[in-house]
Design an enzyme around this catalytic site. Structure first.
Site, PDB file in Angstrom:
ATOM      1  N   VAL A   1      -8.764  -0.045  -4.950  1.00 31.15           N
ATOM      2  CA  VAL A   1      -8.067  -1.282  -4.567  1.00 31.15           C
ATOM      3  C   VAL A   1      -7.201  -1.100  -3.330  1.00 31.15           C
ATOM      4  O   VAL A   1      -6.881   0.000  -2.919  1.00 31.15           O
ATOM      5  CB  VAL A   1      -7.212  -1.812  -5.739  1.00 31.15           C
ATOM      6  N   GLU A   2      -6.802  -2.249  -2.748  1.00 24.81           N
ATOM      7  CA  GLU A   2      -5.997  -2.325  -1.526  1.00 24.81           C
ATOM      8  C   GLU A   2      -6.597  -1.493  -0.402  1.00 24.81           C
ATOM      9  O   GLU A   2      -5.908  -0.752   0.303  1.00 24.81           O
ATOM     10  CB  GLU A   2      -4.539  -1.931  -1.801  1.00 24.81           C
ATOM     11  N   GLY A   3      -7.909  -1.607  -0.234  1.00 25.76           N
ATOM     12  CA  GLY A   3      -8.623  -0.864   0.793  1.00 25.76           C
ATOM     13  C   GLY A   3      -9.327   0.317   0.178  1.00 25.76           C
ATOM     14  O   GLY A   3      -8.684   1.301  -0.185  1.00 25.76           O
TER      15      GLY A   3
ATOM     16  N   ARG B   1       0.824  -1.202   0.000  1.00 22.22           N
ATOM     17  CA  ARG B   1       0.000   0.000   0.000  1.00 22.22           C
ATOM     18  C   ARG B   1       0.863   1.259   0.000  1.00 22.22           C
ATOM     19  O   ARG B   1       0.456   2.304  -0.473  1.00 22.22           O
ATOM     20  CB  ARG B   1      -0.919  -0.010   1.229  1.00 22.22           C
TER      21      ARG B   1
END
Length: 758
Positions: A440-442, A318
């Protein structure tokens, strides 16, 4: 134990301990693992109320190794020359076979794999830099490269794999023999990865003609990048052991395994269409697929430890991949929008000279400086061996949101030039792609509302996590003793911050120490004040709301905004010092710091106005801002200065947009705009002569440029050399402001004939 200590513990600590246990926010196992994973870095200093600015400035300057720079100058440049984003997205819906082969051959998929296994073992800074530069050319190519180098089999195996797994898989991944993907997200579990429904059951089954201990697993995943072309699938699922085959615990927890894509029962190969982008993304499914136990990443010893593994690896990814895409938008928009705003004319002058356009350009320049500063400071933490989950969440959320803002600004300024897709359009595909980075990724909404402050308040606070641990101590007597010691320090910490906050309010932060002199010194003073205010507000919020704070997302999100903008401001100041205090960059620095302080003020204003306990909100306002919150948005003066800088060639522009790929082919879209800009800037003195002659009446106003030049030549206003130079520059300008058009046969026929009535 002294009498004073006894009295304190009896009348203060013990009652507080009992109350603390009641209001303590309940933590799930996944939340606790998220709290404990990773590390606290500069975010801890900002949360302390007394950040040590010398610590910030002592962090290493971001610097690539000679090997990394050589790769970027040679291998990466070759890749960028091979990419044609229009063909990738609009025609082929895929990277070309030549590009796929090149990525595998030159180890673009193994930037993070150790050299011991054939990888490049590049730093986080190099990984981020490579992805950023690719993304200015093609988001589809950048996503293809970044995914194997963030959360995926390569990283998980490097950290947690058995030696046998590393020896087999890592060389194959490093040399491009295997293409990996990692399947985490499903229809019922996106940002709530802990809620994945995919299930595995420990059992015996047949593998290669033998009965072995393993897992029968079923899954239904989607949004999995590289899934359609992957040869090896990383998979996260919940594991159960109802028959007690590997222990006495039935619900073992999230587990990660590595499964060859051609293994019987694995469904893979279908594609999603992510907003018309061309990177490989698709679903994967499996029903009662039996896998041997030694396919669990880390082996049987690591069953149930998948969530901790994912949290730590997600944190690193992230902080590299998504921020790199955000920084790329900055480099691209600052370079091209400045050029276009100079080249494109309206009412006889460059559109960048209109104040409305200049306002958007100022934001582009100020944000771009801040984006690059945040990218490099965040990778610095990772290259120091840290995994600061809060810092990487801040970087991911705010850098992608800033990118979305300035991409919209750039689209507004380019107007029709940006909305017609074609080989010359260098913004359109990025406009499609930025929501992917947001999601994406949270997902960004949850990252802001639940993670940055929600976890940061506990993780970064000097005492709260330790107090929670003491309250959870099964030995109540020992827990109370530990709590007493912590509470004493916590009270001293809180009282000190309150006193200093009041002093700051009435002195304008003048007595806060600063590590530098000059124009930026005042910002350190005010950021220290905001840090103390955050520490006080966090203590009041946790004390008054307790476990309810988890559900008060609007409160936690706004306090998270304060922490985030303190971090972004810190990154900006660090970059300014690291780059030698470049005076031409000061307008961007002023913009970024004024913006961050203003956003801190806005967040505090909204928190105090809307605090669930009204008395608490009023009390905090009296303590922190008795004279009001007085941090203005960036001034018009600094905004216009940035706009002019973006429309002026020079070292400052090269620093600001150093990672934007330009190219030197006639067809490279950014190069077309860049050539026109440089040429038009070089004839600015000739244009000035023509304007003056037009004002004096020597040249008619409403005639073509060719006629103006002929009249000016006859009158001795310009020379033949200047006429030719002006013609050449204008030809490049005309090319740069055009848009693509296509033969009607390319599109579906309407049945109507051009120029004929129906």
């Amino acid at each position: 134990m002294s009498t004073l200590t006894n009295l304190r513990q009896r009348y203060i600590s013990d009652p507080a301990f009992k109350m603390f246990k009641k209001v303590l926010p309940p933590l799930s196992d996944t939340e606790r693992e998220a709290m404990e994973a990773g590390s606290v870095w500069w975010d801890g200093e900002l949360f302390s109320g007394s950040p040590n600015w010398n610590t910030l400035l002592a962090y290493p300057k971001p610097k690539l190794t000679d090997e990394e720079q050589m790769f970027i100058d040679t291998k990466l440049e070759t890749l960028l020359e091979m990419l044609n984003d229009y063909e990738i997205v609009q025609e082929d819906k895929d990277l070309s076979p030549e590009v796929w082969a090149y990525l595998r051959k030159e180890k673009f998929f193994s930037l993070i794999i150790s050299k011991e296994y054939g990888g490049l073992n590049f730093s986080s800074l190099a990984n981020s830099t490579i992805v950023t530069k690719i993304a200015t050319r093609s988001l589809s190519a950048a996503v293809t490269v970044m995914v194997p180098n963030s959360l995926g089999p390569g990283e998980l195996l490097s950290h947690y794999g058995t030696q046998e797994q590393k020896d087999y898989w890592l060389p194959r991944l490093a040399h491009g023999e295997e293409v990996p993907c990692f399947a985490l997200t499903g229809p019922e579990a996106g940002s709530d990865a802990g809620g994945i429904p995919d299930m595995g059951i420990v059992c015996y089954g047949e593998y290669q003609g033998k009965e072995v201990l393993g897992i029968k697993v079923s899954w239904n995943k989607r949004y999995i990048t590289l899934s359609p072309v992957a040869t090896v699938l990383g998979l996260a699922f919940k594991l159960q052991d109802p028959d007690g085959l590997i222990g006495d615990k039935t619900d073992i927890g999230i587990t990660c395994a590595l499964i060859p894509a051609d293994h019987q029962g694995v469904e893979i190969g279908e594609r999603h269409d992510p907003l018309n982008m061309a990177f490989m993304n698709g679903p994967t499914r499996g029903q009662d697929v039996f896998i041997p136990m030694d396919w669990v990443i880390g082996g049987q010893e690591y069953v149930g430890r998948g969530w901790r593994m994912l949290v730590e690896c997600l944190s690193a990814g992230r902080g590299i991949s998504l921020p790199a895409l955000g920084a790329a938008i900055g480099h691209l928009t600052a370079r091209t929008t400045g050029a276009y705003s100079y080249v494109r004319k309206q009412f006889g002058m460059s559109i960048g000279n209109f104040e409305g356009v200049a306002q958007a350009m100022g934001r582009i320049g100020g944000y771009t400086y801040m984006l690059e500063a945040s990218r490099t400071l965040t990778t610095t933490s990772l290259d120091q061996g840290e995994t600061p989950g809060i810092v990487t969440a801040i970087a991911k959320y705010h850098m992608t949101e800033m990118a979305r803002t300035i991409l919209n600004d750039s689209m507004d300024i380019h107007a029709g030039r940006a909305i017609q897709l074609g080989p010359m359009n260098y913004l359109g595909h990025h406009y499609f792609g930025i929501p992917v980075a947001i999601t994406v990724e949270g997902a960004n909404i949850l990252t802001r509302n639940l993670m940055i402050f929600g976890q940061g308040a506990t993780r970064c606070h000097p005492f709260v996590l330790k107090e929670m641990e003491s309250a959870a101590n099964p030995d109540a007597k020992q827990g109370a003793k530990e709590f007493d010691s912590l509470l004493s320090k916590h009270i001293s910490f809180a009282v000190g911050n309150v006193a200093k906050s009041v002093l700051n309010a009435f002195t304008g932060s003048r007595f806060n120490s600063v590590p530098v002199s000059g124009e930026t010194a005042v910002y350190y003073r005010h950021l220290s004040r905001m840090s103390k205010a955050l520490a006080v507000a966090a203590d009041f919020a946790m004390l008054s709301l307790g476990g309810e704070l988890k559900r008060r997302e609007l409160v936690s999100a706004r306090l998270g905004d304060v922490l985030s903008h303190l971090y972004l401001a810190s990154a900006t100041l660090k970059r300014f010092e690291d780059e030698g205090r470049q005076q031409q960059d000061l307008p961007m620095v002023h913009y970024a710091l004024q913006h961050c302080l203003h956003q801190c003020g806005v967040a505090f204003h909204e928190v105090l106005n809307n605090f669930p306990r009204k008395g608490v909100g009023r009390t905090l306002r009296t303590i922190l801002f008795p004279l009001g919150i007085r941090y203005d948005a960036p001034s018009d003066e600094v905004t216009v200065q940035i706009a002019k800088l973006l429309m002026t060639p020079g070292a400052h522009r090269e620093r600001l947009t150093s990672l934007c790929y330009i190219g030197d082919k006639e067809s490279d879209p950014v190069a077309i705009m860049e050539r026109a800009f440089v040429a038009m800037y070089s004839v600015k003195d000739i244009e000035r002569k023509l304007v003056q002659a037009t004002k004096s009446g020597e040249i008619p106003r409403k005639v073509s440029l060719t006629e103006k030049l002929q009249i000016a030549l006859s009158a001795g206003i310009v020379t033949e050399v200047e006429v030719e130079k002006m013609h050449n520059a204008d030809q490049l300008r005309q090319q740069a402001i055009q848009v693509d058009n296509f033969d009607a046969d390319k599109f579906k026929k309407s049945g109507l004939q051009p120029g004929k009535a129906a």
